[in-house]
Design a protein around this motif. Structure first.
Motif, PDB file in Angstrom:
ATOM      1  N   PHE A   1     -55.213  -5.078  46.475  1.00  0.00           N
ATOM      2  CA  PHE A   1     -54.549  -3.776  46.418  1.00  0.00           C
ATOM      3  C   PHE A   1     -54.898  -2.925  47.629  1.00  0.00           C
ATOM      4  O   PHE A   1     -54.054  -2.157  48.113  1.00  0.00           O
ATOM      5  N   ASP A   2     -56.110  -3.049  48.142  1.00  0.00           N
ATOM      6  CA  ASP A   2     -56.477  -2.310  49.352  1.00  0.00           C
ATOM      7  C   ASP A   2     -55.635  -2.759  50.548  1.00  0.00           C
ATOM      8  O   ASP A   2     -55.187  -1.937  51.355  1.00  0.00           O
ATOM      9  N   GLN A   3     -55.428  -4.072  50.664  1.00  0.00           N
ATOM     10  CA  GLN A   3     -54.625  -4.587  51.776  1.00  0.00           C
ATOM     11  C   GLN A   3     -53.169  -4.138  51.653  1.00  0.00           C
ATOM     12  O   GLN A   3     -52.526  -3.794  52.651  1.00  0.00           O
ATOM     13  N   VAL A   4     -52.641  -4.125  50.433  1.00  0.00           N
ATOM     14  CA  VAL A   4     -51.272  -3.652  50.226  1.00  0.00           C
ATOM     15  C   VAL A   4     -51.155  -2.179  50.601  1.00  0.00           C
ATOM     16  O   VAL A   4     -50.179  -1.749  51.220  1.00  0.00           O
ATOM     17  N   SER A   5     -52.170  -1.392  50.235  1.00  0.00           N
ATOM     18  CA  SER A   5     -52.168   0.026  50.591  1.00  0.00           C
ATOM     19  C   SER A   5     -52.222   0.207  52.108  1.00  0.00           C
ATOM     20  O   SER A   5     -51.523   1.065  52.677  1.00  0.00           O
ATOM     21  N   GLU A   6     -53.039  -0.595  52.795  1.00  0.00           N
ATOM     22  CA  GLU A   6     -53.094  -0.528  54.256  1.00  0.00           C
ATOM     23  C   GLU A   6     -51.748  -0.887  54.871  1.00  0.00           C
ATOM     24  O   GLU A   6     -51.331  -0.293  55.877  1.00  0.00           O
ATOM     25  N   ALA A   7     -51.063  -1.858  54.277  1.00  0.00           N
ATOM     26  CA  ALA A   7     -49.741  -2.240  54.788  1.00  0.00           C
ATOM     27  C   ALA A   7     -48.752  -1.089  54.653  1.00  0.00           C
ATOM     28  O   ALA A   7     -47.945  -0.836  55.560  1.00  0.00           O
ATOM     29  N   ARG A   8     -48.818  -0.375  53.533  1.00  0.00           N
ATOM     30  CA  ARG A   8     -47.910   0.761  53.350  1.00  0.00           C
ATOM     31  C   ARG A   8     -48.193   1.860  54.369  1.00  0.00           C
ATOM     32  O   ARG A   8     -47.266   2.490  54.895  1.00  0.00           O
ATOM     33  N   ASP A   9     -49.478   2.089  54.634  1.00  0.00           N
ATOM     34  CA  ASP A   9     -49.831   3.086  55.650  1.00  0.00           C
ATOM     35  C   ASP A   9     -49.287   2.674  57.018  1.00  0.00           C
ATOM     36  O   ASP A   9     -48.768   3.519  57.770  1.00  0.00           O
ATOM     37  N   ALA A  10     -49.418   1.383  57.333  1.00  0.00           N
ATOM     38  CA  ALA A  10     -48.914   0.895  58.620  1.00  0.00           C
ATOM     39  C   ALA A  10     -47.397   1.042  58.695  1.00  0.00           C
ATOM     40  O   ALA A  10     -46.846   1.399  59.748  1.00  0.00           O
ATOM     41  N   ARG A  11     -46.716   0.783  57.598  1.00  0.00           N
ATOM     42  CA  ARG A  11     -45.265   0.942  57.557  1.00  0.00           C
ATOM     43  C   ARG A  11     -44.871   2.389  57.841  1.00  0.00           C
ATOM     44  O   ARG A  11     -43.915   2.665  58.576  1.00  0.00           O
ATOM     45  N   ARG A  12     -45.612   3.316  57.223  1.00  0.00           N
ATOM     46  CA  ARG A  12     -45.297   4.733  57.435  1.00  0.00           C
ATOM     47  C   ARG A  12     -45.491   5.130  58.894  1.00  0.00           C
ATOM     48  O   ARG A  12     -44.805   6.017  59.398  1.00  0.00           O
ATOM     49  N   ARG A  13     -46.429   4.457  59.580  1.00  0.00           N
ATOM     50  CA  ARG A  13     -46.633   4.725  61.007  1.00  0.00           C
ATOM     51  C   ARG A  13     -45.640   3.977  61.875  1.00  0.00           C
ATOM     52  O   ARG A  13     -45.631   4.128  63.093  1.00  0.00           O
ATOM     53  N   GLY A  14     -44.822   3.123  61.268  1.00  0.00           N
ATOM     54  CA  GLY A  14     -43.854   2.341  62.022  1.00  0.00           C
ATOM     55  C   GLY A  14     -44.418   1.092  62.652  1.00  0.00           C
ATOM     56  O   GLY A  14     -43.790   0.490  63.524  1.00  0.00           O
ATOM     57  N   ASP A  15     -45.614   0.667  62.220  1.00  0.00           N
ATOM     58  CA  ASP A  15     -46.258  -0.509  62.788  1.00  0.00           C
ATOM     59  C   ASP A  15     -46.008  -1.710  61.869  1.00  0.00           C
ATOM     60  O   ASP A  15     -46.817  -2.043  61.007  1.00  0.00           O
ATOM     61  N   THR A  16     -44.879  -2.365  62.061  1.00  0.00           N
ATOM     62  CA  THR A  16     -44.497  -3.486  61.207  1.00  0.00           C
ATOM     63  C   THR A  16     -45.435  -4.670  61.374  1.00  0.00           C
ATOM     64  O   THR A  16     -45.756  -5.367  60.414  1.00  0.00           O
ATOM     65  N   ALA A  17     -45.890  -4.916  62.592  1.00  0.00           N
ATOM     66  CA  ALA A  17     -46.776  -6.049  62.835  1.00  0.00           C
ATOM     67  C   ALA A  17     -48.095  -5.885  62.081  1.00  0.00           C
ATOM     68  O   ALA A  17     -48.603  -6.834  61.476  1.00  0.00           O
ATOM     69  N   GLU A  18     -48.664  -4.690  62.107  1.00  0.00           N
ATOM     70  CA  GLU A  18     -49.909  -4.453  61.381  1.00  0.00           C
ATOM     71  C   GLU A  18     -49.682  -4.553  59.876  1.00  0.00           C
ATOM     72  O   GLU A  18     -50.524  -5.078  59.145  1.00  0.00           O
ATOM     73  N   ALA A  19     -48.530  -4.054  59.412  1.00  0.00           N
ATOM     74  CA  ALA A  19     -48.212  -4.165  57.994  1.00  0.00           C
ATOM     75  C   ALA A  19     -48.138  -5.627  57.572  1.00  0.00           C
ATOM     76  O   ALA A  19     -48.668  -6.016  56.520  1.00  0.00           O
ATOM     77  N   ALA A  20     -47.504  -6.448  58.393  1.00  0.00           N
ATOM     78  CA  ALA A  20     -47.403  -7.873  58.076  1.00  0.00           C
ATOM     79  C   ALA A  20     -48.778  -8.524  58.028  1.00  0.00           C
ATOM     80  O   ALA A  20     -49.061  -9.355  57.151  1.00  0.00           O
ATOM     81  N   GLU A  21     -49.650  -8.151  58.948  1.00  0.00           N
ATOM     82  CA  GLU A  21     -50.999  -8.721  58.971  1.00  0.00           C
ATOM     83  C   GLU A  21     -51.751  -8.379  57.689  1.00  0.00           C
ATOM     84  O   GLU A  21     -52.411  -9.242  57.093  1.00  0.00           O
ATOM     85  N   SER A  22     -51.661  -7.132  57.246  1.00  0.00           N
ATOM     86  CA  SER A  22     -52.345  -6.724  56.014  1.00  0.00           C
ATOM     87  C   SER A  22     -51.751  -7.435  54.804  1.00  0.00           C
ATOM     88  O   SER A  22     -52.479  -7.850  53.891  1.00  0.00           O
ATOM     89  N   LEU A  23     -50.445  -7.581  54.775  1.00  0.00           N
ATOM     90  CA  LEU A  23     -49.803  -8.248  53.647  1.00  0.00           C
ATOM     91  C   LEU A  23     -50.143  -9.734  53.599  1.00  0.00           C
ATOM     92  O   LEU A  23     -50.317 -10.304  52.519  1.00  0.00           O
ATOM     93  N   ARG A  24     -50.259 -10.365  54.771  1.00  0.00           N
ATOM     94  CA  ARG A  24     -50.694 -11.769  54.779  1.00  0.00           C
ATOM     95  C   ARG A  24     -52.087 -11.892  54.177  1.00  0.00           C
ATOM     96  O   ARG A  24     -52.367 -12.809  53.402  1.00  0.00           O
ATOM     97  N   ALA A  25     -52.979 -10.973  54.560  1.00  0.00           N
ATOM     98  CA  ALA A  25     -54.338 -11.005  54.037  1.00  0.00           C
ATOM     99  C   ALA A  25     -54.351 -10.779  52.531  1.00  0.00           C
ATOM    100  O   ALA A  25     -55.215 -11.317  51.823  1.00  0.00           O
ATOM    101  N   ALA A  26     -53.414  -9.990  52.022  1.00  0.00           N
ATOM    102  CA  ALA A  26     -53.329  -9.761  50.576  1.00  0.00           C
ATOM    103  C   ALA A  26     -52.780 -10.975  49.850  1.00  0.00           C
ATOM    104  O   ALA A  26     -53.356 -11.454  48.870  1.00  0.00           O
ATOM    105  N   VAL A  27     -51.678 -11.498  50.345  1.00  0.00           N
ATOM    106  CA  VAL A  27     -50.987 -12.585  49.648  1.00  0.00           C
ATOM    107  C   VAL A  27     -51.832 -13.853  49.593  1.00  0.00           C
ATOM    108  O   VAL A  27     -51.812 -14.593  48.602  1.00  0.00           O
TER     109      VAL A  27
END
Length: 277
Positions: free
Chosen positions: A93-119
């Motif tokens: 859940f922490d990684q998913v939350s980090e991905a959402r924060d990255a999305r809000r900043r417009g950083d899709t690559a960082e969001a993908a990295e966090s989501l990979r770590a979560a999944v």
């Protein structure tokens, strides 16, 4: 749920005992009353011996986990304090939350990295081996959260231009969840990016008929908009690959190397023991 002491798997006991352990772990160190533990195992119809049976489970778990964590008595209940970063469900859940924060900043690559770590933390069915109404409810909750993270990751991959890598999993998800329009929308976009316009349009027609037959509704606005843009061969739908494809199964974290669910490695004292949800 599984646990190991080094390379040796520990016996977690019956499904009911596993449920007691899950209820303590998922409360993240907060107190769980005896009544809550009874309800977690048996619901609204506990046996007359339920309280004594729960205390027996707690005693056995204390013995099992004595080198890794301590079940403590607090008021009218019990708690199992462990480090937040030691629980894979919490890390997920922490990684998913980090991905959402990255999305809000417009950083899709960082969001993908966090989501990979979560999944990658998820392997197998959550709370496998645990029984009772609590485990059933938590399993459903976790499965939906995991599915959402997978879809968000695939959306990021498509946005990053990794259509070819995303298409097989999107096809599998479309088969598993035929009424989830978001999955079909992403599949259409990925197919179009991969130069398969006819296949993308065929997906839309399939979903349109399915929604009409099953629910009596038309596709939603997002799916219709994707269809119109594909029909018009919108060049903006074709995105360059801004990053090279990333391996989809990175090495799991320490303590998460065995199959069978969301691993929950407990902080060791003398011997390394870990449990998995």
């Amino acid at each position: 749920m599984r646990a190991w002491d080094g390379a040796v798997e520990l016996p977690l006991g019956s499904p009911q005992q596993r449920t007691v352990l899950a209820a303590l772990l998922l409360r993240e160190g907060a107190m769980v009353t005896v009544d809550e533990l009874v309800a977690a195992v048996w619901g609204d119809e506990p046996p007359r011996s339920a309280v004594n049976t729960v205390r027996t489970y707690l005693s056995r778990l204390r013995t099992l986990l004595r080198d890794a964590a301590t079940i403590v008595s607090i008021g009218g209940g019990y708690a199992l304090p462990v480090d937040r970063e030691a629980i894979d469900v919490t890390v997920f859940f922490d990684q998913v939350s980090e991905a959402r924060d990255a999305r809000r900043r417009g950083d899709t690559a960082e969001a993908a990295e966090s989501l990979r770590a979560a999944v990658v933390l998820h392997r197998g069915r959550p709370l496998s081996g645990a029984g009772g109404p609590y485990a059933d409810a938590q399993r459903t909750r976790l499965e939906q959260q995991i599915l959402g993270a997978r879809i968000d990751l695939l959306a990021a991959e498509v946005e990053l231009g990794h259509a070819d890598e995303a298409i097989p999993e999107l096809m599998a998800l479309a088969d598993e969840h035929p009424l989830r329009e978001r999955v079909h929308e992403l599949l259409m976009l990925a197919l179009y990016q991969a130069g398969r316009q006819a296949d993308a349009l065929a997906v839309y027609q399939h979903v349109r008929l399915l929604l009409a037959d099953e629910l009596g509704i038309d596709p939603g606005a997002a799916l219709q908009a994707a269809h119109r843009r594909i029909l018009a061969a919108d060049p903006d739908l074709v995105l360059p690959a801004v990053l090279p494809p990333t391996p989809r199964t990175p090495a799991p974290r320490s303590g998460s190397q065995r199959p069978g669910g969301m691993a929950v490695p407990l902080r060791p004292r003398r011997h390394r023991r870990r449990t998995g949800l």
